[in-house]
Design a protein around this motif. Structure first.
Motif, PDB file in Angstrom:
ATOM      1  N   ARG A 137       0.835  -1.208   0.000  1.00  0.00           N
ATOM      2  CA  ARG A 137       0.000   0.000   0.000  1.00  0.00           C
ATOM      3  C   ARG A 137       0.866   1.253   0.000  1.00  0.00           C
ATOM      4  NH1 ARG A 137      -2.541  -0.740   4.365  1.00  0.00           N
ATOM      5  NH2 ARG A 137      -4.617  -1.411   3.703  1.00  0.00           N
ATOM      6  N   GLU A 138       1.888   1.270   0.857  1.00  0.00           N
ATOM      7  CA  GLU A 138       2.752   2.443   0.955  1.00  0.00           C
ATOM      8  C   GLU A 138       3.563   2.644  -0.322  1.00  0.00           C
ATOM      9  OE1 GLU A 138       4.986   1.671   4.464  1.00  0.00           O
ATOM     10  OE2 GLU A 138       3.335   2.188   5.829  1.00  0.00           O
ATOM     11  N   PHE A 139       4.065   1.556  -0.904  1.00  0.00           N
ATOM     12  CA  PHE A 139       4.816   1.667  -2.159  1.00  0.00           C
ATOM     13  C   PHE A 139       3.954   2.276  -3.252  1.00  0.00           C
ATOM     14  CE2 PHE A 139       5.638  -0.077  -6.370  1.00  0.00           C
ATOM     15  CZ  PHE A 139       6.961   0.277  -6.571  1.00  0.00           C
ATOM     16  N   CYS A 140       2.730   1.778  -3.405  1.00  0.00           N
ATOM     17  CA  CYS A 140       1.843   2.283  -4.461  1.00  0.00           C
ATOM     18  C   CYS A 140       1.463   3.737  -4.215  1.00  0.00           C
ATOM     19  CB  CYS A 140       0.606   1.401  -4.565  1.00  0.00           C
ATOM     20  SG  CYS A 140       0.945  -0.247  -5.249  1.00  0.00           S
ATOM     21  N   ALA A 141       1.294   4.121  -2.950  1.00  0.00           N
ATOM     22  CA  ALA A 141       0.969   5.512  -2.637  1.00  0.00           C
ATOM     23  C   ALA A 141       2.139   6.430  -2.978  1.00  0.00           C
ATOM     24  CB  ALA A 141       0.604   5.640  -1.161  1.00  0.00           C
ATOM     25  N   GLN A 142       3.356   6.019  -2.628  1.00  0.00           N
ATOM     26  CA  GLN A 142       4.536   6.821  -2.934  1.00  0.00           C
ATOM     27  C   GLN A 142       4.775   6.892  -4.437  1.00  0.00           C
ATOM     28  OE1 GLN A 142       7.620   4.956  -0.629  1.00  0.00           O
ATOM     29  NE2 GLN A 142       6.666   5.496   1.328  1.00  0.00           N
ATOM     30  N   PHE A 143       4.562   5.772  -5.126  1.00  0.00           N
ATOM     31  CA  PHE A 143       4.735   5.751  -6.578  1.00  0.00           C
ATOM     32  C   PHE A 143       3.751   6.711  -7.243  1.00  0.00           C
ATOM     33  CE2 PHE A 143       4.254   4.360 -10.884  1.00  0.00           C
ATOM     34  CZ  PHE A 143       5.468   3.800 -11.247  1.00  0.00           C
ATOM     35  N   SER A 165      -3.911  -7.010  -4.068  1.00  0.00           N
ATOM     36  CA  SER A 165      -4.523  -6.165  -5.091  1.00  0.00           C
ATOM     37  C   SER A 165      -5.354  -5.058  -4.459  1.00  0.00           C
ATOM     38  CB  SER A 165      -5.409  -7.024  -6.000  1.00  0.00           C
ATOM     39  OG  SER A 165      -6.061  -6.239  -6.970  1.00  0.00           O
ATOM     40  N   VAL A 166      -6.120  -5.403  -3.421  1.00  0.00           N
ATOM     41  CA  VAL A 166      -6.959  -4.408  -2.752  1.00  0.00           C
ATOM     42  C   VAL A 166      -6.109  -3.276  -2.188  1.00  0.00           C
ATOM     43  CG1 VAL A 166      -8.508  -4.003  -0.807  1.00  0.00           C
ATOM     44  CG2 VAL A 166      -8.811  -6.032  -2.232  1.00  0.00           C
ATOM     45  N   VAL A 167      -5.034  -3.627  -1.463  1.00  0.00           N
ATOM     46  CA  VAL A 167      -4.227  -2.565  -0.842  1.00  0.00           C
ATOM     47  C   VAL A 167      -3.436  -1.796  -1.899  1.00  0.00           C
ATOM     48  CG1 VAL A 167      -4.089  -3.686   1.403  1.00  0.00           C
ATOM     49  CG2 VAL A 167      -2.321  -4.190  -0.308  1.00  0.00           C
ATOM     50  N   ALA A 168      -3.059  -2.453  -2.994  1.00  0.00           N
ATOM     51  CA  ALA A 168      -2.370  -1.733  -4.070  1.00  0.00           C
ATOM     52  C   ALA A 168      -3.277  -0.668  -4.670  1.00  0.00           C
ATOM     53  CB  ALA A 168      -1.906  -2.711  -5.147  1.00  0.00           C
ATOM     54  N   LEU A 169      -4.531  -1.016  -4.919  1.00  0.00           N
ATOM     55  CA  LEU A 169      -5.477  -0.048  -5.468  1.00  0.00           C
ATOM     56  C   LEU A 169      -5.788   1.049  -4.457  1.00  0.00           C
ATOM     57  CD1 LEU A 169      -7.855  -2.502  -7.332  1.00  0.00           C
ATOM     58  CD2 LEU A 169      -6.322  -0.839  -8.379  1.00  0.00           C
ATOM     59  N   GLN A 170      -5.877   0.691  -3.186  1.00  0.00           N
ATOM     60  CA  GLN A 170      -6.067   1.719  -2.164  1.00  0.00           C
ATOM     61  C   GLN A 170      -4.907   2.705  -2.154  1.00  0.00           C
ATOM     62  OE1 GLN A 170      -6.599  -0.764   1.329  1.00  0.00           O
ATOM     63  NE2 GLN A 170      -8.807  -0.458   1.319  1.00  0.00           N
ATOM     64  N   GLY A 171      -3.719   2.211  -2.487  1.00  0.00           N
ATOM     65  CA  GLY A 171      -2.549   3.076  -2.518  1.00  0.00           C
ATOM     66  C   GLY A 171      -2.422   3.892  -3.786  1.00  0.00           C
ATOM     67  N   GLY A 172      -3.255   3.609  -4.778  1.00  0.00           N
ATOM     68  CA  GLY A 172      -3.224   4.408  -6.004  1.00  0.00           C
ATOM     69  C   GLY A 172      -2.688   3.687  -7.220  1.00  0.00           C
ATOM     70  N   ALA A 173      -2.569   2.366  -7.177  1.00  0.00           N
ATOM     71  CA  ALA A 173      -2.120   1.623  -8.360  1.00  0.00           C
ATOM     72  C   ALA A 173      -3.063   1.883  -9.523  1.00  0.00           C
ATOM     73  CB  ALA A 173      -2.057   0.133  -8.048  1.00  0.00           C
ATOM     74  N   SER A 174      -2.519   1.918 -10.721  1.00  0.00           N
ATOM     75  CA  SER A 174      -3.347   2.178 -11.899  1.00  0.00           C
ATOM     76  C   SER A 174      -3.931   0.911 -12.477  1.00  0.00           C
ATOM     77  CB  SER A 174      -2.516   2.886 -12.977  1.00  0.00           C
ATOM     78  OG  SER A 174      -1.452   2.044 -13.410  1.00  0.00           O
TER      79      SER A 174
END
Length: 321
Positions: A137-143, A165-174
């Motif tokens: 989640r943090e990686f995707c948010a920073q990215f 997948s859920v936490v990646a999308l919460q972090g802003g993954a495209s």
């Protein structure tokens, strides 16, 4: 059994998040190596990796009931599942008291997941991977914050119920591609997306392939390259994946699937294979990928030998010159 009883007595509060309460498997409590205790609110899950007596179960059940009554008098009924796991697929699961909600929804760090604690050995959410989910989640948010082109593109291999997948999308993954042989697990994964309101919002962002990874490389490659690849396979699943011989087949594919500067999160959860199993093969099969760090496991999963515990390694591909 005394160390487990002591942990129950010392419990400061009824947890709000799904978590492990006692981890005898870590070897830190002599005589209790076969016991674990988890809490999937509002259900306690007591697991033994060897047969135990009814008297022992009764003692533990009474201790939990007394502690819950002291900490949460408004919740008088004790919901307790017992599971005995032995070598092979010999597993017994039974309800000792109370009931289990249906559907059974738990939370972790604000994210909701559907679990099924009364059947099978896998409950729908691997509690020891909590730090890995937080990192993703943090990686995707920073990215997302650092890249004008948008969020990260993520490949989630052995996706199971798609918590990553859920936490990646919460972090802003495209975009997240979830791949797992079990269509049933992916179906729960879709429900997890909906539970966290990343279903309709992420329409077109999350995709789900119920395929064997080793026969799906064409689709995987066409979806890439990826900014983050998550590899979280079973250590041994007959007819599907055996880490000791199949992990190498994944490693050699990683460099071609990663964006320049992209990251790969490699997970291995078996006491039979140590850290060197991953690091030595990666040095040989994907030498351009650099080991960044080993993610620390949650404190509740402390082990007398970290080489036996869950191993989560982060690798990075070289950036463009």
């Amino acid at each position: 059994m005394q160390a487990l009883l002591d942990a129950i007595t010392a419990l400061p509060a009824i947890p709000s998040d799904a978590c492990r309460i006692f981890h005898g498997r870590g070897g830190l409590y002599p005589g209790c190596e076969h016991w674990t205790l988890d809490y999937f609110a509002p259900v306690w899950v007591l697991t033994s990796f060897q047969p135990v007596s009814e008297a022992e179960l009764g003692t533990l059940q009474n201790a939990l009931a007394q502690r819950q009554q002291a900490l949460s008098p408004e919740q008088p009924e004790l919901n307790l599942i017992y599971q005995c796991r032995q070598e092979g697929d010999n597993t017994e699961t039974r309800l000792l008291s109370g009931s289990v909600p249906s559907p059974h929804i738990v939370s972790e760090a604000g994210t909701r997941y559907q679990v099924h604690v009364s059947r099978g050995q896998n409950h729908g959410l691997f509690l020891d991977m909590a730090a890995g989910r937080r990192w993703v989640r943090e990686f995707c948010a920073q990215f997302h914050a650092a890249n004008p082109r948008g969020g990260a593109k993520v490949l989630n291999l052995f996706a199971y119920t798609c918590a990553f997948s859920v936490v990646a999308l919460q972090g802003g993954a495209s975009k997240v591609l979830n791949l797992d042989m079990s269509a049933g697990a992916l179906s729960i994964g879709k429900q997890n997306h909906a539970l966290n309101e990343v279903g309709a919002e992420a329409m077109g962002k999350a995709s789900f392939l119920p395929h064997d990874i080793f026969t799906t490389w064409g689709k995987i490659s066409r979806g890439g390259p990826y900014d983050l690849i998550i590899v979280d396979p079973p250590s041994f699943q007959k007819g599907s994946f055996v880490a000791s011989k199949d992990y190498a087949r994944l490693m050699r594919r990683l460099p071609d699937l990663l964006m320049p500067g992209g990251h790969a999160l490699l997970c291995l959860n078996t006491p039979k294979l140590g850290l060197s199993f991953l690091t030595e093969q990666m040095s040989e099969l994907a030498p351009d990928l650099v080991l960044v760090e080993r993610l620390a496991n949650p404190p509740a999963f402390a082990d007398v030998d970290e080489d036996r515990a869950l191993k989560v390694l982060l690798y990075r591909a070289p950036a463009l010159a």
